[in-house]
Design an enzyme around this catalytic site. Structure first.
Site, PDB file in Angstrom:
ATOM      1  N   HIS A  60       0.808  -1.219   0.000  1.00  0.00           N
ATOM      2  CA  HIS A  60       0.000   0.000   0.000  1.00  0.00           C
ATOM      3  C   HIS A  60       0.842   1.269   0.000  1.00  0.00           C
ATOM      4  O   HIS A  60       0.330   2.353  -0.260  1.00  0.00           O
ATOM      5  CB  HIS A  60      -0.995   0.004   1.170  1.00  0.00           C
TER       6      HIS A  60
ATOM      7  N   ASP B 148       0.177  -7.769   1.386  1.00  0.00           N
ATOM      8  CA  ASP B 148       0.612  -6.369   1.438  1.00  0.00           C
ATOM      9  C   ASP B 148       2.137  -6.222   1.413  1.00  0.00           C
ATOM     10  O   ASP B 148       2.712  -5.480   2.201  1.00  0.00           O
ATOM     11  CB  ASP B 148       0.041  -5.686   2.685  1.00  0.00           C
TER      12      ASP B 148
ATOM     13  N   SER C 294       4.335   2.170   8.168  1.00  0.00           N
ATOM     14  CA  SER C 294       3.952   1.172   7.164  1.00  0.00           C
ATOM     15  C   SER C 294       5.153   0.610   6.428  1.00  0.00           C
ATOM     16  O   SER C 294       6.050   1.345   6.019  1.00  0.00           O
ATOM     17  CB  SER C 294       3.004   1.798   6.145  1.00  0.00           C
TER      18      SER C 294
END
Length: 749
Positions: free
Chosen positions: A259, A315, A405
């Site tokens: 992402h 992811d 992230s």
């Protein structure tokens, strides 16, 4: 455990934080040149007064509206944003202030944005010639980016810089030689940093802990593999880590989150999003030096990468950096075990902060349900992840938040077992109350979607039996810079476990080396340079080699005097002699000691500098001898067989002015000369009318007696800029400590 409808959650993405810098497909890194701190650094070779430097001032930024947008974007799955991009049209060569010094040109350009915490640039045309180098620094000169050279030229012409702290920066280009046509620089965007990403400790949630804190000490080696990365057109952050591979050959594979690339948060990567990694910037070693301490002072940036593979269900995204990092950077080990780790640690850059560590003392848990990360305004799922693709952790120490992230989660054996997706349950952004993180499972990503562009395995091993690797530190060679006759030992440091080093010499007839032990011995009385190579790998793995240049033999042949000149000391009856010797070709990397003598009296001793300012004696107009004794660990030699001969005569106060051209249009050259000097008495020239090498000041007055210019000169010459003076008659005064000389000047354009 489902998300609430109509919230359009993609809280996974707000964990996108880390790094800054980029440039497409660079062939070399910008090494250890981004430095921040309170100590002022010297920048370049010259400085320009700010009042005379051309400046671009950005329009005021609507901070209130930006913060409102950020609040909305957190519910839309957008990465953490720290800056606002402003489109500009700056042709650097055309617009910058230019100085010409000898055969070199130096360009300066100032860019300012009120109340900015930082400024970074995006060049849409970037090509440096081989004779050019670029540096960027702030007004206080406490932070430097560069030098950037032609080795860093991006293949697509797009170049992103790292963030420079402050509301004003100076871009400096230095071109050696007259030709500036081959360098093309055009700035397309300036990023106004409205979030203080340089706040250091305290910018992230207060329950976070620096990697320098006691709980981080056992993890420092793994932490050195973690980097912050700048993405999304130079305005947003994420985190990731270098990964070791089965061959341990330092291929710079970099793991981050899917992402982080998915800027429109739709669960798929467009061609534009895939190509965006070409311009990502990776910042390593950005951390506070102490627990709860100040901002990171030294870090290393890598420009550009290529996308290797990505898989949305777990992811993950795997990138290949365009250059290998250097120094203390490490490559993290990994495990593809499908059982939960019994404890874990995450190392990350929350909110763009310095490196932090979060600890979970309990076992990870498998997320056995479908998780929804992004919904539309009606609550319909847009991005989901299947069951059994993520590990869940709840930290006892620290937390994760926007900017984290893509950061790695390490198991109890200090191996990566996943990368951070986020916390799809967090709806209130209270990160210290919600210390949960969901990490895409490494074992799921291993085979991913079954193709090369959707899995990790093909990139990390060519042996299907390999299930794990350990963290490795970048290897380096140590050994003597000079081998005399007794030989020297070379060592391959940080040798990866399970590898064998093979040693070779580029000239075995001059320096032989034992292929297994690394012990080298001089052969055949050889004098010169030899390259020693240590290699690992082979078989299924590529060869990885390190080189070291070594001087062999005495390292000294008959040195020659390159220059000698008398410098008269103003206001005294003493002088000094500036002298230099030329050393042989095999002199590099050797420690030399120079002992300088005048009339066989030792005057000064210098290490590793073949140039010396030798204190002299009373000016007596007599001839004196100059010699130097040079030694290293092998031998010593003296220049006694070709002593430098000079005359201690400084010409007293009998100097004269020489000015040309007169009339002057743009530049006036002013020289202080001694017409009585004999050509054997060496000043700055071996000719008659040699320059008198003393400091002096030139003042230029107009016909009304008004001071128009005041310039300090060194070594007998300077240049006066007359391009901004009206036509007319002017009076020039040259003042030394001994005398004042005058001349009449005509300016005519």
């Amino acid at each position: 455990m489902k998300t609430k409808t109509n919230l359009s959650l993609y809280f996974c993405l707000f964990f996108l934080l880390t790094s800054v810098l980029c440039a497409t497909e660079l062939k070399a890194q910008i090494r250890n040149k981004i430095v921040s701190g309170e100590k002022q650094s010297e920048i370049g070779t010259l400085s320009v007064k700010a009042s005379r430097m051309r400046n671009y001032e950005l329009p005021n930024i609507d901070l209130k509206n930006l913060l409102k947008e950020d609040s909305l974007e957190r519910t839309q799955g957008k990465p953490f944003r720290f800056g606002k991009a402003v489109e500009v049209d700056i042709d650097f060569i055309r617009d910058a202030t230019k100085l010409t010094i000898g055969d070199s040109s130096i360009f300066f350009y100032k860019i300012s944005s009120k109340k900015a915490y930082s400024i970074n640039l995006i060049f849409d045309r970037f090509s440096l010639a081989s004779n050019a180098s670029l540096e960027i620094y702030n007004n206080q000169k406490t932070m430097i980016y560069g030098p950037v050279t032609s080795k860093n030229n991006p293949s697509n012409g797009v170049f992103w810089t790292d963030l420079i702290k402050g509301e004003s920066i100076i871009v400096q280009l230095t071109v050696i030689g007259k030709d500036t046509q081959q360098t093309k620089l055009h700035i397309d965007k300036v990023i106004h940093g409205y979030q203080n990403t340089f706040a250091g400790f305290g910018q992230s949630a207060n329950c976070n802990r620096d990697i320098a804190c006691p709980e981080g000490n056992p993890w420092r080696n793994e932490g050195n593999a973690v980097a912050m990365l700048l993405l999304s057109n130079g305005q947003r952050f994420c985190t990731g880590s270098l990964l070791n591979n089965a061959c341990q050959d330092l291929t710079p594979n970099f793991l981050t989150a899917f992402h982080c690339l998915d800027s429109d948060a739709n669960g798929a990567l467009s061609t534009t999003e895939q190509n965006s990694v070409n311009n990502f910037v990776f910042r390593f070693l950005y951390e506070s030096p102490t627990c709860g301490g100040v901002d990171g002072t030294v870090f290393q940036s890598i420009n550009g990468s290529a996308l290797r593979s990505a898989f949305q269900p777990s992811d993950f995204a795997l990138l290949l950096l365009n250059a290998r990092p250097t120094g203390n950077v490490t490559y993290a080990g990994w495990s593809r075990a499908n059982i939960p780790a019994t404890s874990a640690a995450s190392i990350h850059h929350p909110n763009g902060d310095v490196k932090k560590i979060s600890i979970d003392n309990d076992a990870l848990a498998n997320v056995a349900i479908t998780t929804t990360w992004v919904t539309d305004v009606f609550g319909n799922p847009i991005v989901q992840c299947p069951p059994n693709t993520h590990w869940q952790t709840i930290f006892e120490t620290g937390t994760v938040q926007p900017g984290s992230s893509g950061s790695p989660i390490f198991d109890q054996n200090r191996r990566v077992v996943g990368q951070l997706h986020g916390d799809f349950l967090n709806t209130n952004n209270d990160f210290c109350a919600n210390r949960r993180g969901h990490y895409g499972r490494f074992d799921v990503s291993w085979n991913g979607g079954g193709t090369a562009d959707s899995q990790l395995s093909i990139w990390l091993t060519n042996d299907p039996n390999v299930t794990q690797t350990n963290t490795i530190t970048i290897p380096f060679i140590t050994g003597p810079n000079l081998v005399c006759t007794t030989g020297g030992q070379f060592t391959f440091n940080n040798q990866p476990t399970g590898t064998t080093v093979n040693w070779t010499s580029s000239n075995s007839l001059g320096l032989s080396i034992n292929g297994l032990t690394g012990f080298a011995t001089r052969q055949n009385n050889f004098n010169g340079q030899v390259t020693i190579t240590g290699s690992i790998g082979g078989g299924l793995c590529p060869i990885f080699s390190l080189n070291q240049s070594v001087a062999v033999g005495a390292g000294i042949t008959d040195p020659l005097f390159e220059q000698k000149k008398v410098l008269c000391l103003p206001g005294t009856n003493w002088y000094q002699v500036d002298a230099r010797v030329t050393l042989p070709a095999n002199s590099s990397n050797i420690t030399y000691t120079y002992r300088w003598y005048i009339d066989n009296v030792l005057k000064t001793t210098i290490t590793n500098n073949n140039f010396a300012s030798v204190p002299g004696g009373i000016v007596d107009n007599l001839w004196h001898t100059l010699r130097v004794e040079i030694s290293n660990t092998c031998t010593s030699i003296s220049t006694a067989n070709q002593e430098g001969r000079f005359r201690a005569s400084c010409g007293g106060g009998g100097g004269q002015l020489r000015t040309f051209p007169n009339p002057s249009s743009n530049q006036l050259i002013v020289e202080l000369v001694d017409p009585t000097v004999d050509k054997e008495t060496v000043y700055l020239s071996s000719e008659k009318n040699a320059l008198i090498a003393v400091p002096f000041t030139v003042k230029l007055f107009d016909s009304q007696g008004t001071l128009r210019k005041s310039i300090k000169g060194e070594l007998g010459a300077l240049i006066v800029d007359t391009s901004d003076l009206p036509n007319g008659i002017y009076y020039l005064h040259a003042q030394t400590e001994m005398e004042r000389l005058t001349s009449q000047i005509i300016v005519k354009h």
